[in-house]
Design a protein around this motif. Structure first.
Motif, short mmCIF file in Angstrom:
data_model
loop_
_atom_site.label_atom_id
_atom_site.label_comp_id
_atom_site.label_asym_id
_atom_site.label_seq_id
_atom_site.Cartn_x
_atom_site.Cartn_y
_atom_site.Cartn_z
N UNK A 294 17.10 -1.97 21.82
CA UNK A 294 16.06 -1.84 22.84
C UNK A 294 15.08 -2.99 22.71
N UNK A 295 14.27 -3.17 23.75
CA UNK A 295 13.29 -4.25 23.72
C UNK A 295 12.26 -3.95 22.63
N UNK A 296 11.83 -4.97 21.87
CA UNK A 296 10.85 -4.74 20.80
C UNK A 296 9.56 -4.11 21.33
N UNK A 297 9.15 -4.50 22.55
CA UNK A 297 7.91 -3.98 23.13
C UNK A 297 8.02 -2.46 23.35
N UNK A 298 9.16 -2.04 23.91
CA UNK A 298 9.37 -0.62 24.18
C UNK A 298 9.40 0.17 22.87
N UNK A 299 10.14 -0.34 21.87
CA UNK A 299 10.26 0.38 20.61
C UNK A 299 8.91 0.47 19.91
N UNK A 300 8.13 -0.61 19.94
CA UNK A 300 6.82 -0.61 19.30
C UNK A 300 5.90 0.42 19.96
N UNK A 301 5.97 0.49 21.30
CA UNK A 301 5.12 1.42 22.02
C UNK A 301 5.49 2.86 21.68
N UNK A 302 6.79 3.13 21.58
CA UNK A 302 7.23 4.49 21.24
C UNK A 302 6.80 4.86 19.83
N UNK A 303 7.11 4.00 18.85
CA UNK A 303 6.83 4.33 17.45
C UNK A 303 5.34 4.32 17.15
N UNK A 304 4.56 3.52 17.89
CA UNK A 304 3.11 3.48 17.66
C UNK A 304 2.42 4.76 18.14
N UNK A 305 2.99 5.42 19.14
CA UNK A 305 2.34 6.61 19.72
C UNK A 305 3.06 7.91 19.40
N UNK A 306 4.30 7.84 18.92
CA UNK A 306 5.08 9.04 18.64
C UNK A 306 4.45 9.87 17.52
N UNK A 307 4.41 11.19 17.75
CA UNK A 307 3.92 12.08 16.69
C UNK A 307 4.90 13.24 16.47
N UNK A 308 5.36 13.87 17.54
CA UNK A 308 6.32 14.97 17.38
C UNK A 308 7.51 14.77 18.31
N UNK A 309 8.64 15.36 17.91
CA UNK A 309 9.88 15.30 18.69
C UNK A 309 10.34 16.72 18.99
N UNK A 310 10.66 16.97 20.24
CA UNK A 310 11.28 18.22 20.64
C UNK A 310 12.65 17.90 21.24
N UNK A 311 13.58 18.83 21.11
CA UNK A 311 14.87 18.62 21.75
C UNK A 311 15.42 19.95 22.25
N UNK A 312 16.29 19.85 23.24
CA UNK A 312 16.91 21.03 23.82
C UNK A 312 18.42 20.80 23.86
N UNK A 313 19.18 21.67 23.22
CA UNK A 313 20.64 21.54 23.18
C UNK A 313 21.22 22.04 24.50
N UNK A 314 22.16 21.26 25.04
CA UNK A 314 22.85 21.63 26.27
C UNK A 314 24.36 21.53 26.05
#
Length: 456
Positions: A294-314
């Motif tokens: 992925x683009x470094x800018x996108x990854x940095x933005x995600x990791x800089x602001x990420x705190x929790x992850x939710x997921x839904x199995x389908x």
């Protein structure tokens, strides 16, 4: 009729019928040829089916087998796609170039090699690679090659790529911790390879293939048998992060199931920052913490602001695609690219797509027809009322019904038709015949389908 279309028709028929058919029987049914010689029939049918992994020969007859996922296959049966794309400054590849010209430019500055059980072949058709990327596990020469391929995919296909990828750097660190991997010259020297002076895409990929061969041998010595185990090994080396800034730890990441689904990233204020879908939730979510392309800018933005992850199995990736579309449309996350799904008229014959369900012992049905919106239901074979209700609606409605979700399902079907079990409604005389076929699918559910280990 194209060869692939004939194969698909034979496959769906044999899968529904459940019994082995001889070459002469198949020839008479699908080719309408007046031949009574079994040997001549085999000369026509055998070349069609013997190189298609969906068919098995029992004695002198052919039978369809249900498809396993890439993850469930032995490493020796997986097609790996090794590749390198030149990334110059200024860039050689201009993504504003029209698609029909872009492919020609890419072919001049890239090299793609198919690798299966130590046999290699050059891949010249980039369009085929992009259109059928689920056939492959992608092994890039470097991060920029993967990043460029993802950008090209977005340009050509028009959706977010979900490639299955392997990081050679991580595999080397796990399997050969004593080796230096600062650059490719170090790698070539440590593996006693003749590193060519030429830096053409072809020679770089050939060097990559040599190293990959060493990795597969060592992985098999370590007990790795399936692709799932190899990908797990690759993800074992996750770049050291300060998990104290997240609301989850490494154990949470390890516990994510290898199932299709959607995932939601939230910041510390519980705002949704990103929504995605995956055919394998664990591999996809893990990829944000390693080599994603992925683009470094996108990854940095995600990791800089990420705190929790939710997921839904389908149950399937199609369910995940539709759920992702609904969630992005509802929440409009800041980092997501807007999903422009056309609701323009796309005509098709009425059909039912049969995909795995998240519920054990059931299948999920997707009803597609010009005159109704996309309809879905879980089906166990015990209660027919919902299926009959949808079939009646398909019979009674007359006007075309535009629906973006239906277009998503059609696009998915057109891309992966050969991997999807389908009931073409017009081929059956009535609802009772259709229900009989659907019940056969439920009755034949095996462990492979119950655990959703499928291409789709």
């Amino acid at each position: 009729m194209p060869m692939e279309s004939i194969n698909n028709r034979i496959y769906n028929f044999l899968l529904e019928d459940g019994k082995p058919w001889g070459s002469l029987e198949l020839l008479k049914k699908f080719f309408k040829m007046k031949i009574s010689d079994e040997e001549k029939a085999e000369m026509i049918i055998n070349p069609l089916l013997e190189n298609d992994s969906r068919f098995i020969k029992e004695g002198e007859k052919w039978k369809a087998k249900r498809i396993k996922s890439l993850e469930g296959l032995p490493v020796t049966e997986v097609f790996f796609l090794l590749f390198y794309i030149v990334d110059n400054k200024p860039p050689v590849i201009n993504l504003d170039t029209p698609v029909h010209e872009l492919v020609g430019v890419i072919n001049q500055v890239s090299f793609f090699m198919q690798w299966k059980n130590f046999d290699t072949s050059t891949v010249d058709d980039l369009v085929d690679v992009l259109s059928n990327h689920r056939r492959y596990v992608f092994v890039p020469y470097n991060k920029s090659s993967l990043s460029l391929l993802k950008k090209i995919y977005r340009k050509y296909i028009g959706s977010e790529p979900d490639f299955k990828t392997l990081s050679l750097r991580h595999l080397i660190k796990v399997l050969f911790p004593e080796k230096s991997i600062k650059n490719w010259e170090n790698v070539a020297e440590d593996f006693n390879l003749d590193y060519p002076e030429s830096e053409t895409p072809e020679t770089r990929v050939k060097t990559l293939a040599s190293v990959f061969g060493h990795i597969i041998v060592e992985a098999q010595r370590s007990g790795v048998a399936t692709l799932s185990q190899l990908m797990e090994l690759s993800s074992a080396y996750i770049k050291k992060l300060d998990f104290s800034r997240f609301g989850f730890d490494r154990d949470f990441l390890k516990g994510i199931p290898e199932m299709p689904g959607v995932y939601i990233f939230r910041d510390k204020e519980k705002r949704i920052i990103y929504i995605g879908k995956a055919s394998n939730l664990r591999a996809r979510i893990h990829s944000y913490f390693w080599n994603t392309g992925e683009s470094p800018e996108k990854m940095k933005k995600i990791l800089d602001t990420l705190y929790t992850i939710e997921y839904r199995i389908l149950g399937s990736e199609l369910s995940a695609l539709i759920e992702e579309y609904r969630l992005i449309k509802k929440y409009l996350p800041e980092i997501n690219v807007k999903l422009d799904v056309s609701a323009t008229r796309v005509e098709t014959s009425p059909k039912i797509l049969i995909l795995p369900s998240v519920n054990e012992g059931e299948i999920e049905l997707f009803f597609i027809a010009d005159n109704i919106p996309l309809k879905r239901c879980e089906y166990s074979g015990n209660e027919d009322s919902e299926v009959i209700s949808i079939l009646k609606e398909m019979d009674e409605s007359k006007e075309y019904f535009p629906d973006p979700e239906k277009n998503i399902a059609l696009s998915y079907f057109n891309q992966y038709e050969e991997f999807i079990n389908t009931v073409e409604i017009d081929k059956y005389s009535g609802h009772r015949d259709i229900l009989r076929v659907l019940k056969n699918f439920v009755n034949e559910l095996d462990e492979t389908i119950r655990t959703r280990i499928r291409y789709i």
